[in-house]
Design an enzyme around this catalytic site. Structure first.
Site, mmCIF file in Angstrom:
data_model
loop_
_atom_site.group_PDB
_atom_site.id
_atom_site.type_symbol
_atom_site.label_atom_id
_atom_site.label_comp_id
_atom_site.label_asym_id
_atom_site.label_seq_id
_atom_site.Cartn_x
_atom_site.Cartn_y
_atom_site.Cartn_z
ATOM 1 N N ASP A 18 0.814 -1.212 0.000
ATOM 2 C CA ASP A 18 0.000 0.000 0.000
ATOM 3 C C ASP A 18 0.848 1.263 0.000
ATOM 4 O O ASP A 18 0.649 2.154 -0.833
ATOM 5 C CB ASP A 18 -0.928 0.004 1.219
ATOM 6 C CG ASP A 18 -2.027 -1.048 1.116
ATOM 7 O OD1 ASP A 18 -1.897 -1.946 0.273
ATOM 8 O OD2 ASP A 18 -2.990 -0.978 1.897
ATOM 9 N N ARG A 100 -0.362 5.936 16.998
ATOM 10 C CA ARG A 100 -0.576 6.919 15.932
ATOM 11 C C ARG A 100 -0.093 8.325 16.279
ATOM 12 O O ARG A 100 0.488 9.005 15.426
ATOM 13 C CB ARG A 100 -2.046 6.934 15.509
ATOM 14 C CG ARG A 100 -2.577 5.629 14.943
ATOM 15 C CD ARG A 100 -1.556 4.871 14.149
ATOM 16 N NE ARG A 100 -2.110 3.726 13.443
ATOM 17 C CZ ARG A 100 -1.375 2.710 13.031
ATOM 18 N NH1 ARG A 100 -0.075 2.691 13.271
ATOM 19 N NH2 ARG A 100 -1.915 1.709 12.374
ATOM 20 N N ASP A 129 -7.795 5.140 11.774
ATOM 21 C CA ASP A 129 -6.444 5.689 11.714
ATOM 22 C C ASP A 129 -6.364 6.996 10.941
ATOM 23 O O ASP A 129 -5.560 7.871 11.267
ATOM 24 C CB ASP A 129 -5.472 4.664 11.127
ATOM 25 C CG ASP A 129 -5.058 3.610 12.143
ATOM 26 O OD1 ASP A 129 -5.188 3.874 13.347
ATOM 27 O OD2 ASP A 129 -4.593 2.536 11.733
ATOM 28 N N SER A 183 -5.679 -8.340 7.611
ATOM 29 C CA SER A 183 -4.782 -7.192 7.704
ATOM 30 C C SER A 183 -4.171 -7.147 9.097
ATOM 31 O O SER A 183 -4.863 -7.374 10.095
ATOM 32 C CB SER A 183 -5.561 -5.908 7.435
ATOM 33 O OG SER A 183 -4.761 -4.767 7.654
#
Length: 411
Positions: A18, A100, A129, A183
């Protein structure tokens, strides 16, 4: 900011399919100079391949940033969160959420250093996210341009991503040429798996999903006993061995893994509005959470502890929703940190087949008084007759209500 005005962009880059596609897409769509940032948060993967791929895709060596943030992550983000005993929706230890703000913070620092006018991430338009990254960006650099490719491009499937990668000679790992089973996101605190084989909430997660823990059924048939020492609310030693924050969490992860501790199969409420199902593993964090609550049980005043517990869901929600840099999170954090002044001592635990069992706790600041609580003779430490007045005063409003015809708490 129009596309033509973006000159340089800092990309949160993992080296996977990605973000590699995003890197090339930024170059071709924005004609911008791309700076890559890869953080080592203890995800357990080699970072060298990410650097090699960035070089292959034309990124200048001086524009490749790779930082080992494990100690900072544990010391400045994980440990403060654990001082508050934060659990989202009663069970999730916020492993993805807490990483994050650190990634975003470092991205902004790099953007300031290299003179970039934009930052970019690989989060999708369906998840949490994107919110966490971008709220943090704006809190730290309010005028920054944010590029979220998943909300802009037409590469809406794995097939289209692979096609784009092949068209631009982007190396693709062989296991990414098919539909991935799920994922994965990982850091030193946890590993999370979502999607594909996990999307049906009735289906049991296949064992291959669990990467950081043995099955409790396969864990040893004997308990592992450990002692964790705390100073002012933070764990500082295991079995009398002083350890740095990241080293201590790594050690707890290993102990938790071999004893099948820390698995969670959860359907949660995403901030964007939908429910999602995830398989989470937080072996060391689960042990740390249990131990921290145990040491607080003998060192925190009752009302202080209850106040913390009442604010915990709000604090956890702030982190989950991406508001680490908000004033309200800082205010609650200040209270939590102040509450830890006397949270010092040791907790003894047994780790056994998925269970973290507290077997003892002691502290030089303990509020536990055996003299007062004993069922034996207390030598006058506590006058039981005092309870009569205490009970009557607490019952007074209910008695008055009953006298007025409102018996049993009726309104």
């Amino acid at each position: 900011m129009p596309v033509k005005d973006v000159k340089k962009v800092v990309l949160a880059y993992s080296g996977g399919l990605d973000t590699s596609v995003i890197l090339k897409w930024l170059q071709t769509t924005y004609n911008a100079e791309v700076v890559t940032f890869t953080a080592d948060l203890g995800q357990g993967e080699e970072l060298g391949p990410a650097k090699d791929k960035a070089l292959l895709l034309g990124i200048k060596p001086e524009n490749i940033f790779m930082d080992d943030l494990r100690e900072e992550f544990t010391r400045d983000f994980v440990f403060p969160m654990f001082r508050m005993n934060a659990l989202y929706e009663g069970c999730y230890l916020l492993g993805t959420s807490i990483a994050r703000p650190l990634i975003a913070q470092r991205q902004i620092e790099i953007a300031e250093k290299v003179g970039a006018d934009a930052v970019s991430h690989g989060a999708t338009g369906k998840g949490n996210d994107q919110v966490r990254f971008e709220i943090a960006y704006y809190a730290l650099k309010p005028d920054v341009k944010v590029i979220a490719p998943w909300r802009e491009w037409d590469l809406t499937s794995r097939t289209r991503l692979i096609q784009f990668a092949e068209e631009h000679q982007i190396p693709i790992a062989k296991d990414k040429r098919g539909e991935s089973p799920f994922s994965v996101d990982a850091n030193l605190l946890h590993s999370s798996s979502e999607g594909k084989v996990l999307e049906e909430p009735w289906d049991e997660p296949p064992e291959i999903v669990w990467q950081r823990t043995l099955s409790p059924m396969d864990a040893p048939d004997r308990a592992t006993e450990i002692t964790i020492r705390f100073e002012r609310g933070d764990a500082v030693a295991i079995n009398d061995e002083a350890l740095s924050p990241a080293t201590l969490l790594t050690r707890l992860n290993a102990l938790g893994k071999e004893n099948g501790i820390g698995r969670l199969d959860l359907v949660e409420n995403r901030f964007v509005g939908m429910k999602s199902r995830g398989a989470y593993e937080t072996p060391g964090g689960t042990i740390l959470y249990t131990a921290h609550r145990a040491i607080e049980s003998i060192t925190l005043d009752r009302e202080a502890a209850h106040l913390k517990d009442s604010l915990m869901p709000r604090y956890a929600e702030l982190i989950y929703n991406g508001f680490w840099f908000s004033p309200e999170r800082r205010m609650i954090q200040a209270m939590a940190d102040a509450s830890q002044a006397s949270v010092t001592g040791e907790v003894r635990l047994k780790l056994y087949k998925g269970n973290t069992i507290v077997t003892g706790r002691r502290s030089p600041h303990s509020l536990y008084s055996m003299k007062h609580v004993t069922f034996e003779e207390d030598q006058g430490a506590y006058d039981q007759f005092d309870a009569q007045g205490f009970i009557k005063l607490n019952a007074l409003r209910l008695r008055l209500g009953a006298m007025a015809g409102r018996k049993g708490g009726a309104l």
